[in-house]
Motif scaffolding. Structure first.
Motif, PDB file in Angstrom:
ATOM      1  N   TRP A 173      -3.558 -73.136 102.000  1.00 50.92           N
ATOM      2  CA  TRP A 173      -4.191 -73.828 103.124  1.00 50.92           C
ATOM      3  C   TRP A 173      -3.218 -73.990 104.284  1.00 50.92           C
ATOM      4  N   SER A 227      -7.904 -71.327  93.288  1.00 53.88           N
ATOM      5  CA  SER A 227      -8.642 -72.400  92.613  1.00 53.88           C
ATOM      6  C   SER A 227      -8.353 -72.428  91.111  1.00 53.88           C
ATOM      7  N   ARG A 236      -5.766 -75.119  89.905  1.00 64.74           N
ATOM      8  CA  ARG A 236      -6.024 -76.554  90.010  1.00 64.74           C
ATOM      9  C   ARG A 236      -5.645 -77.243  88.711  1.00 64.74           C
ATOM     10  N   GLN A 282     -17.143 -73.220  90.915  1.00 67.95           N
ATOM     11  CA  GLN A 282     -16.547 -72.924  92.209  1.00 67.95           C
ATOM     12  C   GLN A 282     -17.443 -72.068  93.094  1.00 67.95           C
ATOM     13  N   GLY A 324     -13.106 -80.772 101.216  1.00 69.35           N
ATOM     14  CA  GLY A 324     -12.338 -80.330 100.058  1.00 69.35           C
ATOM     15  C   GLY A 324     -13.045 -80.518  98.734  1.00 69.35           C
ATOM     16  N   PRO A 361     -16.602 -77.111  97.327  1.00 66.74           N
ATOM     17  CA  PRO A 361     -16.057 -75.754  97.473  1.00 66.74           C
ATOM     18  C   PRO A 361     -16.910 -74.842  98.343  1.00 66.74           C
ATOM     19  N   ALA A 366     -16.309 -75.790 101.879  1.00 69.32           N
ATOM     20  CA  ALA A 366     -14.972 -75.385 102.320  1.00 69.32           C
ATOM     21  C   ALA A 366     -14.945 -73.914 102.710  1.00 69.32           C
ATOM     22  N   SER A 408      -9.231 -80.342  97.540  1.00 71.68           N
ATOM     23  CA  SER A 408      -9.601 -79.156  96.753  1.00 71.68           C
ATOM     24  C   SER A 408      -8.839 -79.108  95.434  1.00 71.68           C
TER      25      SER A 408
END
Length: 575
Positions: A193, A267, A270, A278, A397, A400, A403, A461
């Motif tokens: 990001w 992702s 995470r 997602q 965030g 998904p 975003a 996120s």
């Protein structure tokens, strides 16, 4: 199935299909375009001065390609800087005492402060060659990209979850394995990001960096930044809109082709024990997964990297448990004494230069007073940006699909050069006879506010889905959810966004406190206006004084506000 049949099936799966052919055509076209641009960088520098920037939109695709390549070259250098500088600062307590204050100063220095010495240096390395000017531009863009990425990496390395840390020690991972198997994956969502934000921040530097001045001669390198500058100088509103449209198309292209697949890929890193939906993969990632040859090549490279990252490159025992280490007071005293001597030596040289240049205490008082004006603007605007963008960033965030949809729009807004709005502000302020000290202030935060948004989105996120489920099961909502659940979870990311936004606001003040459109100039009281006035007048002593005062304000503010927040997030808010 026999071995021969298995081998035949495996070979067939590696044969190129139609998706491979399409991807290869795109890659080949990209390589040809890059090669064509690289060939032009070997031309003499005088050839650029002979060809002015043409405002005909037919030239914009070529300008856009050159600008994009410069920005990605700077992004590559920024990644290399991030992985070395941030890791060194996070791993060494004594190095951190020096590296983090230096980083605070570097992110707050105006862009043209780097241009004054980098242009001469790079042109001296390649005398008479265009490649020297290209390196100078890439370095200047690097100075607008690297700092927030470095802060993001540093924040992630210092807030690795305690249970993952213990697990790595239980498996006796070496320092090399721990870095690539634990720390880098944990840092990846926030870093990606911030890479997106860095690309957007690079657009802000283009207008200042693609026009290279050496003495009384100016070399304007072809690019969207120089196109925008030429359009503003000519007051050609139509050309400005052409440049904005080209920016939008470029941002959409690299968002779809690069950053959206990277966000979807990150992702999987995470930190959570439950799997959340997602959504569908981005079309580019889905397309790459349907190829055969390219997927085989990528998988082979990934397996090779996995083997390298799993090697024990340092001999000796792997750390078993975190044992409290008492730092040596003698070494600390020697280290701090050396730092103090260096600071005193630099201070004496600055003082000697100031005295010989005719500066008096009255000049210091004026610069300090102007710094207080800018400080007040920065603090008020940061508070407003926090109140606006933290809730919005959390909302984006935690969704998904949302975003993915707003990613390109946020990048475009963050990339929008603030100087394109100068004419509107000048006309608005003069029309309604408004106070320039107040109404020029929003220009300071226009670019810096996005650091807060992007980092909060990254934090939300990366927020563990199992913690959200626990909060939902206990019916935690309203203000309690904000105070006890989400704000502690995103706080380290917010601190990273806040500290980079603060530095960006100080940087932008140099351009935002004096704005010009045509023959009309508006000026606000502040340190940015003080530095710009001294720069225009060629008063290097007062430019240096302004820089020193700005660095003092930034270091003091960071030491009193942001550093305690960093320490608190590392100590109390680790997952």
């Amino acid at each position: 199935m026999s071995d021969t049949a298995q081998t035949t099936t495996s070979s067939v799966r590696r044969l190129p299909n139609l998706f491979d052919l399409a991807a290869m055509l795109v890659i080949a076209a990209g390589l040809i375009a890059v090669g064509n641009v690289a060939r032009h960088t070997l031309a003499p520098l005088a050839s650029v001065a002979a060809v002015p920037i043409d405002l005909d939109p037919i030239y914009l695709p070529g300008y856009a390609l050159r600008t994009t390549l410069r920005m990605f070259a700077a992004l590559g250098v920024s990644l290399l800087f991030t992985f070395t500088y941030a890791t060194w600062a996070a791993k060494s307590r004594r190095a951190r005492l020096v590296l983090i204050p230096i980083l605070d100063i570097l992110q707050s220095l105006p862009i043209f402060g780097f241009l004054t010495f980098t242009v001469t240096f790079f042109l001296g390395l390649f005398p008479g060659q265009l490649v020297g000017a290209e390196f100078a531009v890439v370095f200047t863009i690097f100075t607008s990209q690297a700092w927030n990425m470095t802060f993001s990496m540093y924040q992630s390395l210092t807030t690795v979850p305690a249970d993952l840390d213990e697990a790595s020690r239980g498996f006796r991972l070496s320092h090399w394995q721990r870095f690539w198997r634990l720390e880098v994956p944990f840092a990846m969502p926030g870093l990606i990001w911030n890479m997106m934000m860095s690309m957007s921040g690079g657009w802000f530097a283009l207008v200042a960096s693609e026009a290279i001045s050496v003495g009384n001669t100016t070399f304007t390198l072809p690019g969207i930044g120089s196109y925008i500058k030429a359009a503003l100088d000519a007051q050609n509103v139509r050309a400005v809109f052409y440049a904005i449209a080209a920016m939008l198309l470029v941002i959409l292209a690299y968002d779809q082709l690069l950053f959206r697949p990277l966000v979807a890929w990150s992702s999987k890193f995470r930190f959570e024990t439950t799997q959340e939906d997602q959504g569908e993969d981005p079309w580019m990632l889905a397309l790459l997964r349907r190829t055969r040859l390219l997927r085989f090549i990528v998988n082979t490279l990934g397996d090779s990297f996995f083997l390298i990252s799993g090697m024990r490159l340092w001999r000796g025992r792997a750390p078993r448990a975190r044992a409290p280490q008492i730092p040596s007071r003698t070494v600390d005293m020697l280290w701090l004494s050396a730092l103090l001597l260096i600071v005193l030596w630099a201070s004496l040289h600055i003082l000697h230069f100031s005295v010989t240049s005719g500066l008096a205490w009255a000049d210091v008082r004026i610069a300090f007073t102007m710094g207080l004006y800018t400080l007040a603007r920065v603090v008020v605007l940061l508070l407003l940006a926090t109140a606006i963008w933290v809730p919005i960033g959390v909302w984006i965030g935690l969704n998904p699909a949302l975003a993915k949809g707003v990613g390109a729009a946020a990048q475009f807004l963050a990339a929008f050069p603030a100087n394109l709005l100068f004419p509107l502000f000048v006309i608005f302020i003069i029309r309604y006879r408004l106070n320039a000290d107040i109404w020029l202030s929003p220009l300071i935060i226009l670019g810096a506010q996005w650091y807060i948004l992007f980092n909060v989105v990254a934090g939300a996120s990366a927020f563990p889905g199992d913690l959200r489920e626990v909060a939902n099961n206990f019916r935690v909502g309203g203000l309690l959810w904000w105070r006890r659940v989400i704000l502690p979870g995103i706080f380290p990311y917010f601190v990273t966004g806040g500290i980079t936004a603060s530095g960006g606001a100080w940087n932008a003040a140099v351009l935002a406190e004096i704005v010009t459109w045509g023959h009309t100039t508006l000026k606000a009281h502040g340190l940015g206006a003080y530095i710009q006035d001294a720069t225009i007048a060629g008063d290097s002593a007062r430019v240096l004084l302004g820089m020193v005062v700005m660095a003092s304000f930034v270091l003091t503010f960071n030491r009193l506000v942001w550093r305690p927040m960093y320490a608190y997030s590392s100590r109390r808010l680790r997952l």
